[in-house]
Design a protein around this motif. Structure first.
Motif, short mmCIF file in Angstrom:
data_model
loop_
_atom_site.label_atom_id
_atom_site.label_comp_id
_atom_site.label_asym_id
_atom_site.label_seq_id
_atom_site.Cartn_x
_atom_site.Cartn_y
_atom_site.Cartn_z
N MET A 136 0.84 -1.19 0.00
CA MET A 136 0.00 0.00 0.00
C MET A 136 0.88 1.25 0.00
SD MET A 136 -2.94 1.14 2.72
CE MET A 136 -3.57 -0.54 2.81
N LEU A 137 0.54 2.21 -0.83
CA LEU A 137 1.30 3.45 -0.90
C LEU A 137 0.95 4.37 0.26
CD1 LEU A 137 0.93 4.22 -4.73
CD2 LEU A 137 2.87 3.13 -3.56
N LYS A 138 1.82 5.34 0.52
CA LYS A 138 1.54 6.31 1.58
C LYS A 138 0.30 7.12 1.22
CE LYS A 138 6.30 6.81 3.19
NZ LYS A 138 7.42 7.75 3.47
N PRO A 139 -0.43 7.58 2.22
CA PRO A 139 -1.68 8.30 1.93
C PRO A 139 -1.43 9.63 1.21
CG PRO A 139 -1.12 8.46 4.25
CD PRO A 139 -0.19 7.45 3.66
N THR A 140 -2.31 9.95 0.30
CA THR A 140 -2.25 11.24 -0.38
C THR A 140 -2.79 12.32 0.56
OG1 THR A 140 -4.48 10.99 -1.27
CG2 THR A 140 -2.65 10.08 -2.59
N GLU A 141 -2.75 13.56 0.11
CA GLU A 141 -3.25 14.65 0.95
C GLU A 141 -4.74 14.46 1.25
OE1 GLU A 141 -2.40 18.46 -0.63
OE2 GLU A 141 -0.22 18.27 -0.42
N ALA A 142 -5.50 14.03 0.23
CA ALA A 142 -6.93 13.80 0.44
C ALA A 142 -7.16 12.64 1.41
CB ALA A 142 -7.62 13.52 -0.90
N GLU A 143 -6.36 11.59 1.29
CA GLU A 143 -6.50 10.44 2.18
C GLU A 143 -6.09 10.80 3.61
OE1 GLU A 143 -5.85 6.65 -0.85
OE2 GLU A 143 -4.11 7.75 -0.10
N ARG A 144 -5.10 11.66 3.74
CA ARG A 144 -4.70 12.11 5.08
C ARG A 144 -5.86 12.86 5.75
NH1 ARG A 144 1.33 12.79 5.78
NH2 ARG A 144 0.89 14.64 7.07
N GLN A 145 -6.56 13.64 4.96
CA GLN A 145 -7.71 14.35 5.51
C GLN A 145 -8.80 13.37 5.96
OE1 GLN A 145 -8.85 17.03 2.37
NE2 GLN A 145 -7.29 18.56 2.90
N ASP A 146 -9.02 12.33 5.16
CA ASP A 146 -10.02 11.32 5.52
C ASP A 146 -9.62 10.61 6.82
OD1 ASP A 146 -11.51 11.92 3.28
OD2 ASP A 146 -10.62 10.31 2.07
N ILE A 147 -8.33 10.34 6.97
CA ILE A 147 -7.84 9.65 8.16
C ILE A 147 -8.03 10.52 9.40
CG2 ILE A 147 -5.78 8.74 9.30
CD1 ILE A 147 -4.79 7.96 6.43
N ILE A 148 -7.65 11.78 9.30
CA ILE A 148 -7.81 12.70 10.43
C ILE A 148 -9.27 12.87 10.79
CG2 ILE A 148 -7.49 15.09 11.19
CD1 ILE A 148 -4.95 13.39 11.21
N ARG A 149 -10.12 12.97 9.78
CA ARG A 149 -11.56 13.11 10.02
C ARG A 149 -12.12 11.88 10.77
NH1 ARG A 149 -12.81 14.00 5.33
NH2 ARG A 149 -13.04 16.29 5.40
N ALA A 150 -11.70 10.71 10.34
CA ALA A 150 -12.21 9.48 10.94
C ALA A 150 -11.67 9.25 12.35
CB ALA A 150 -11.86 8.29 10.05
N VAL A 151 -10.42 9.60 12.58
CA VAL A 151 -9.79 9.30 13.87
C VAL A 151 -9.98 10.43 14.88
CG1 VAL A 151 -7.60 8.76 15.02
CG2 VAL A 151 -8.09 7.79 12.77
N PHE A 152 -9.85 11.69 14.42
CA PHE A 152 -9.85 12.82 15.35
C PHE A 152 -11.03 13.77 15.20
CE2 PHE A 152 -5.21 11.87 14.68
CZ PHE A 152 -5.03 11.24 15.90
N GLY A 153 -11.80 13.66 14.13
CA GLY A 153 -12.97 14.52 13.96
C GLY A 153 -12.78 15.61 12.92
N ASP A 154 -13.89 16.23 12.55
CA ASP A 154 -13.88 17.24 11.48
C ASP A 154 -13.09 18.49 11.83
OD1 ASP A 154 -15.49 15.63 9.90
OD2 ASP A 154 -17.35 16.45 10.72
N ASP A 155 -13.04 18.84 13.10
CA ASP A 155 -12.42 20.11 13.48
C ASP A 155 -10.93 20.17 13.18
OD1 ASP A 155 -14.87 20.90 14.37
OD2 ASP A 155 -14.47 20.48 16.49
#
Length: 376
Positions: free
Chosen positions: A1-20
């Protein structure tokens, strides 16, 4: 698996830490978190890569977030139930190693907990402390996480509370640089929250959970919740109990590395060295507890480990093999005998000194009373 893109990093942060906190997904704020994320999800080692290529359990970062969602949506899910939901039709063909790999990634990414460490510690590794356990097949994730942190689920005995209070009163002696310089304890970072403040007496190594940005992000996520929120309610919100997170931050920034004070130059130097040489989270340079510290803070989760660390400071281990030999072969009876002999000798030499003093006084008086005749 490749490292997450900028969009995927945003999805990860949203899922783990929330929208804020999505705004900071591609900033340096989560550098340490994504360094660890990439190390476990996009491994360079061939061991995990073989699993990934031959029998791909996780094909994308979205699959990992799906696994995280399985736990947060139902904390009562068992390991077997998790594997069936995470792997779908592949679950019947997947090996136990692959199932454990998927479960470990989900727990690690979401909660910084390694759920596969049952045999990591020996029976006597930490005297009087619970060993880490494994997420077993028929055990719910909630049951596993509560058992793993069970020291915080039980009321402390008066003795435990007393020792913890003593440790916090003497917290100045528990600064990281003092532990290193004065007691030879090596500070080692860990990504596993279960290992925080674990002291290995054999190697004199203290493990410290250093993911400060992770702790703050989760505290921000539950900022409006009660500080004593239970594990079940916390997991449903995709986080850990706020008290556990706050205690961890306090042990880091108020005990080990109290860098807030301008006079703590050695603590700042020690922390900077850990960041530069040992990969500590760079965000640890800044102080932010998110939540107010309760006046009656008694460290329900980390109190016992702080007490053990304080015991080492009060009674440091022998400096060398010779001192250790004497300590092992010196009983309390022998120590009392030596003390009595020492007292007797002190009295004896004191008496002799008194007699010598009297004789000197007599001789001086005689010399004064009967001076020698002068030669003519």
């Amino acid at each position: 698996m490749l490292k997450p893109t900028e969009a995927e990093r945003q999805d990860i942060i949203r899922a783990v830490f929330g929208d804020d906190l999505v705004l900071y997904a591609n900033s340096s704020r989560f550098k340490a978190y994504f360094d660890h994320y990439c190390a476990i999800v996009c491994p360079a080692s061939s061991g995990d890569a073989v699993i990934e290529l031959d029998t791909p359990a996780l094909g994308s970062h979205a699959d990992i977030l799906k696994c995280v969602g399985i736990i947060t949506q139902d904390p009562h899910v068992s390991f077997n139930g998790f594997a069936r939901k995470a792997l779908g039709a592949k679950s019947t063909e997947a090996s136990m190693k692959e199932k454990e790999h998927v479960a470990r990634l989900a727990a690690d990414v979401a909660f910084a907990v390694n759920c596969m460490l049952r045999s990591y510690y020996s029976e006597n590794f930490i005297n009087g402390m619970p060993r880490h356990i494994k997420w077993e097949e028929d055990v719910s994730f909630l049951g596993f996480i509560e058992s793993a942190f069970r020291s915080g689920q039980q009321a402390k005995t008066p003795e435990q509370q007393r020792r913890c209070t003593e440790a916090m009163i003497a917290k100045k002696s528990l600064k990281a640089w003092k532990l290193s310089k004065r007691y030879g304890i090596k500070i080692k970072g860990t990504e596993n929250l279960l290992e925080h403040l674990v002291l290995d007496p054999r190697t004199k190594t203290l493990k410290v959970f250093h993911q400060v940005s992770f702790l703050r992000a989760h505290l921000t996520k539950s900022k409006q919740e009660p500080l004593n929120l239970s594990f079940e309610e916390s997991l449903k919100r995709g986080t850990l109990p706020p008290l556990l997170l706050l205690e961890t931050l306090l042990t880091f920034h108020d005990v080990l590395f109290p860098v807030a004070s301008v006079r703590e130059k050695r603590s700042r130097a020690a922390l900077e060295a850990m960041i530069q040489k040992n990969g500590f989270d760079p965000e640890a340079r800044w102080i932010e507890f998110i939540r107010a510290t309760p006046v009656d803070m008694n460290f329900e989760y980390w109190g016992d480990r702080l007490s053990i660390l304080h015991d080492v400071v009060k009674r440091p281990p022998p400096a060398n093999a010779l001192v250790a030999w004497f300590e092992r072969h010196t009983s309390e009876r022998n120590a009392l005998t030596v003390a009595i002999v020492g007292l007797f000798l002190s009295v004896l030499f004191g008496l002799l000194s008194f007699i010598v003093g009297v004789l000197q006084l007599v001789l001086a008086w005689v010399a004064y009373r009967y001076p020698p005749a002068l030669a003519s």
